[in-house]
Scaffold this motif. Structure first.
Motif, PDB file in Angstrom:
ATOM      1  N   ILE A   1      31.478  23.047  30.348  1.00 51.22           N
ATOM      2  CA  ILE A   1      31.779  22.012  29.360  1.00 51.22           C
ATOM      3  C   ILE A   1      32.251  20.732  30.054  1.00 51.22           C
ATOM      4  O   ILE A   1      31.867  19.619  29.681  1.00 51.22           O
ATOM      5  CB  ILE A   1      32.833  22.521  28.355  1.00 51.22           C
ATOM      6  N   THR A   2      33.074  20.875  31.084  1.00 47.41           N
ATOM      7  CA  THR A   2      33.520  19.711  31.855  1.00 47.41           C
ATOM      8  C   THR A   2      32.361  19.092  32.620  1.00 47.41           C
ATOM      9  O   THR A   2      32.226  17.869  32.675  1.00 47.41           O
ATOM     10  CB  THR A   2      34.621  20.129  32.856  1.00 47.41           C
TER      11      THR A   2
ATOM     12  N   LEU B   1      30.337  29.223  22.448  1.00 43.39           N
ATOM     13  CA  LEU B   1      31.598  28.519  22.704  1.00 43.39           C
ATOM     14  C   LEU B   1      31.644  27.177  21.969  1.00 43.39           C
ATOM     15  O   LEU B   1      32.686  26.779  21.451  1.00 43.39           O
ATOM     16  CB  LEU B   1      31.780  28.283  24.200  1.00 43.39           C
TER      17      LEU B   1
ATOM     18  N   GLU C   1      26.866  29.507  25.711  1.00 47.97           N
ATOM     19  CA  GLU C   1      27.369  28.132  25.630  1.00 47.97           C
ATOM     20  C   GLU C   1      27.402  27.655  24.179  1.00 47.97           C
ATOM     21  O   GLU C   1      28.357  27.009  23.740  1.00 47.97           O
ATOM     22  CB  GLU C   1      26.504  27.213  26.480  1.00 47.97           C
TER      23      GLU C   1
ATOM     24  N   GLY D   1      32.549  31.605  33.239  1.00 42.39           N
ATOM     25  CA  GLY D   1      33.967  31.417  32.925  1.00 42.39           C
ATOM     26  C   GLY D   1      34.803  32.414  33.695  1.00 42.39           C
ATOM     27  O   GLY D   1      34.281  33.248  34.432  1.00 42.39           O
TER      28      GLY D   1
ATOM     29  N   ALA E   1      42.397  21.542  31.305  1.00 40.53           N
ATOM     30  CA  ALA E   1      42.392  23.003  31.428  1.00 40.53           C
ATOM     31  C   ALA E   1      42.107  23.410  32.871  1.00 40.53           C
ATOM     32  O   ALA E   1      42.733  24.331  33.409  1.00 40.53           O
ATOM     33  CB  ALA E   1      41.352  23.606  30.490  1.00 40.53           C
ATOM     34  N   ASN E   2      41.149  22.722  33.512  1.00 45.09           N
ATOM     35  CA  ASN E   2      40.845  23.024  34.913  1.00 45.09           C
ATOM     36  C   ASN E   2      42.078  22.808  35.794  1.00 45.09           C
ATOM     37  O   ASN E   2      42.406  23.641  36.646  1.00 45.09           O
ATOM     38  CB  ASN E   2      39.707  22.136  35.412  1.00 45.09           C
TER      39      ASN E   2
ATOM     40  N   HIS F   1      39.382  24.644  27.666  1.00 47.43           N
ATOM     41  CA  HIS F   1      38.336  24.027  28.474  1.00 47.43           C
ATOM     42  C   HIS F   1      38.684  22.563  28.707  1.00 47.43           C
ATOM     43  O   HIS F   1      39.574  22.004  28.066  1.00 47.43           O
ATOM     44  CB  HIS F   1      36.980  24.124  27.763  1.00 47.43           C
TER      45      HIS F   1
ATOM     46  N   TRP G   1      38.762  30.422  30.360  1.00 45.85           N
ATOM     47  CA  TRP G   1      38.316  29.027  30.479  1.00 45.85           C
ATOM     48  C   TRP G   1      36.880  28.978  30.984  1.00 45.85           C
ATOM     49  O   TRP G   1      36.423  29.871  31.691  1.00 45.85           O
ATOM     50  CB  TRP G   1      39.234  28.225  31.401  1.00 45.85           C
ATOM     51  N   ALA G   2      36.147  27.941  30.604  1.00 51.33           N
ATOM     52  CA  ALA G   2      34.734  27.797  30.956  1.00 51.33           C
ATOM     53  C   ALA G   2      34.521  26.503  31.729  1.00 51.33           C
ATOM     54  O   ALA G   2      35.165  25.489  31.460  1.00 51.33           O
ATOM     55  CB  ALA G   2      33.877  27.803  29.695  1.00 51.33           C
ATOM     56  N   THR G   3      33.602  26.543  32.712  1.00 52.69           N
ATOM     57  CA  THR G   3      33.390  25.397  33.606  1.00 52.69           C
ATOM     58  C   THR G   3      32.379  24.394  33.079  1.00 52.69           C
ATOM     59  O   THR G   3      32.529  23.190  33.270  1.00 52.69           O
ATOM     60  CB  THR G   3      32.895  25.889  34.969  1.00 52.69           C
TER      61      THR G   3
ATOM     62  N   PHE H   1      41.307  30.618  24.495  1.00 46.54           N
ATOM     63  CA  PHE H   1      40.210  29.910  25.152  1.00 46.54           C
ATOM     64  C   PHE H   1      40.579  28.445  25.333  1.00 46.54           C
ATOM     65  O   PHE H   1      41.018  27.774  24.396  1.00 46.54           O
ATOM     66  CB  PHE H   1      38.930  30.022  24.320  1.00 46.54           C
TER      67      PHE H   1
END
Length: 507
Positions: A381-382, A57, A54, A353, A85-86, A81, A377-379, A79
């Motif tokens: 962060i949101t 990123l 984390e 991710g 992005a989601n 986020h 993409w990474a979850t 990359f």
């Protein structure tokens, strides 16, 4: 004249291509692709294993902004986020991006898995999975799941002086998947399956260099053995169906075999059955086991939440006769328990991710993503954005009751058409496990220091015997971390961690 005209026509497409490349290059996201093949793969893998991914990123975001380019696992990658992005990932149709994974995951799980399919093929295979995993079909398995959990506690927890939760939760979820979804009971075949599966999992997140003694090479070999075992199992199930010794809804494989197309033939190919059985095992094994482990850990640190959850579970237990199994209706009463599970998913999501692939040239966030590039993409962060979740580092299950959460901010089980097909199975599995495990744990005397390597000795209180329960191992710099980092730094490479906390468990 004709010669000049021909040369002119020949140069036009070259000029246009050159112009397009220059334009595209200017619009590519900032960042570096690094060394050929390796790129930033080793850096990310080191960060994953050190539980600093984390932070890794965050440093990229601070340096390059919300969208950046890099190279992961042999392919150029962008990359992204955030909420946009989601939404982009979960709502894009099959003509723009596909869910193709990294080379390692694709080669090990197979090209006909749900992760790799798009458009009509994805819809067809997903529909076949949902036919079995829908709530109406899973209702019949609640009692069997309850029995499996009781047997697990009796076998692995009761009478033990010390247990480590995460490996046992992986053992539990794997056994439930084998028994309930594939009808693969305990024995030599399952033991061999477990061994191959573990090796296969290690190879999925590795640099795709197929040389002897590498994790990738071992993962490929294990994948081949798993696929051969599944093909044999499918053939056996097919014969059982023909002889009416099995029913279409007996397990996932018999369900697959019973689905027919308009021509009366099997809807899925054997390869699609094999590859998607592997997907279900991978998705259901790691995520549920990590969720249950973190549920126990977080509840040990949240006595008020623990008391509320315990009250709900005790009320359900009082409505049952001695030895009576849980039923579907009992799970519907576990509203608070499920909100706790959702908050756990928000705070410590099991999936760090995921990857997609651009099928054609596309734009996102004002940048150009070339056809064939990976999208990473990474979850988390949101999930930790304070504009979406006030006081994000606070563990507060009530936010899923009182707060209106904007779309594509909480993606615990995906979103849109890409929501996890196994969502309902994971919910039943988690609620059933928590009903038994939390009712048998005691909150008194919990060591909340959470320091590296420190555990409690079993406590003898006279009438009760308590069991030392450890979860994961904290890094050396735990004390210096912020509260945000303390909550989140363990959500990365769970399979490598051993201990984090002690919890007295009433035997």
């Amino acid at each position: 004249m004709n010669t000049l005209f021909a040369v002119f026509l020949f140069l036009i497409p070259i000029f246009l291509l050159h112009t397009r490349r220059e334009k595209s290059s200017e619009r590519l996201p900032p960042g570096s692709l690094g060394l050929p093949l390796i790129g930033q793969s080793l850096g990310l893998l080191r960060a994953l294993r050190a539980n600093t991914a984390e932070k890794w990123l965050e440093q990229r975001i601070k340096k390059y902004g919300p969208v950046s380019k890099l190279s992961l696992f042999g392919k150029p990658t962008v990359f992204i986020h955030g909420q946009a992005a989601n939404k982009f990932v979960f709502t894009a149709n099959g003509s723009t991006i596909s869910s193709k994974q990294t080379e390692s995951i694709r080669r090990i799980l197979g090209e006909r898995s749900l992760f790799e399919l798009s458009a009509e093929d994805h819809k067809r295979v997903r529909s076949a999975l949902m036919l079995y995993l829908k709530p109406e079909s899973l209702k019949q398995y609640v009692e069997k799941m309850d029995e499996e959990i009781r047997n697990h506690l009796e076998m692995h927890w009761h009478g033990k002086q010390q247990v480590t939760v995460l490996p046992l939760m992986k053992n539990l979820t794997f056994n439930m998947i084998c028994s309930l979804l594939f009808g693969l009971e305990r024995g030599t075949r399952r033991n061999e399956f477990v061994e191959c599966f573990q090796t296969m999992m290690e190879g999925m997140w590795s640099v795709p260099v197929n040389l002897p003694f590498t994790r990738y090479n071992s993962g490929l070999k294990a994948s081949k053995r798993v696929q051969n075992m599944l093909k044999e199992l499918i053939r056996e199930k097919r014969v059982q169906l023909e002889q009416r010794k099995a029913s279409p809804q007996q397990d996932l494989i018999t369900c697959f075999l019973s689905i027919r197309n308009e021509e009366g033939k099997e809807e899925l190919t054997e390869l699609e059955m094999v590859h998607n059985v592997m997907v279900v095992i991978v998705a259901g094994h790691d995520t549920s086991s990590i969720l249950i482990t973190f549920l126990l850990r977080l509840l040990a640190n949240e006595p008020a939440v623990y008391a509320h959850l315990l009250l709900e579970q005790e009320e359900i237990a009082r409505s049952k006769t001695a030895g009576e199994f849980l039923k579907w209706e009992d799970l519907a009463k576990m509203k608070y328990t499920w909100r706790v599970a959702q908050e756990t998913l928000r705070v410590t999501h099991p999936i760090f991710g995921s990857f997609r692939t651009a099928i054609k040239d596309i734009e996102f966030g004002g940048f150009f993503i070339p056809k064939g590039w990976q999208i990473f993409w990474a979850t988390h962060i949101t999930h930790m954005n304070d504009s979406m979740f006030p006081e994000p580092s606070k563990f507060d299950p009530s936010r899923f009751e009182k707060q209106v959460i904007p779309p594509y901010c909480f993606v615990g089980f995906g979103g849109g058409s890409r929501i996890c097909p196994g969502y309902e199975f994971a919910r039943i599995e988690t609620l059933t496990a928590m009903h038994h495990m939390e009712r048998e744990t005691q909150a008194d005397g919990v060591d909340r220091k959470m320091e590296r390597g420190k555990t409690k000795k079993p406590v003898d209180t006279g009438s009760n015997v308590y069991l030392l329960v450890t979860f994961l191992e904290l890094p050396q710099n735990y004390k210096t971390m912020s509260s945000w980092q303390k909550q989140h730094q363990m959500a990365i490479s769970m399979h490598r961690l051993e201990q984090v906390h002690t919890l007295p468990y009433k035997v």
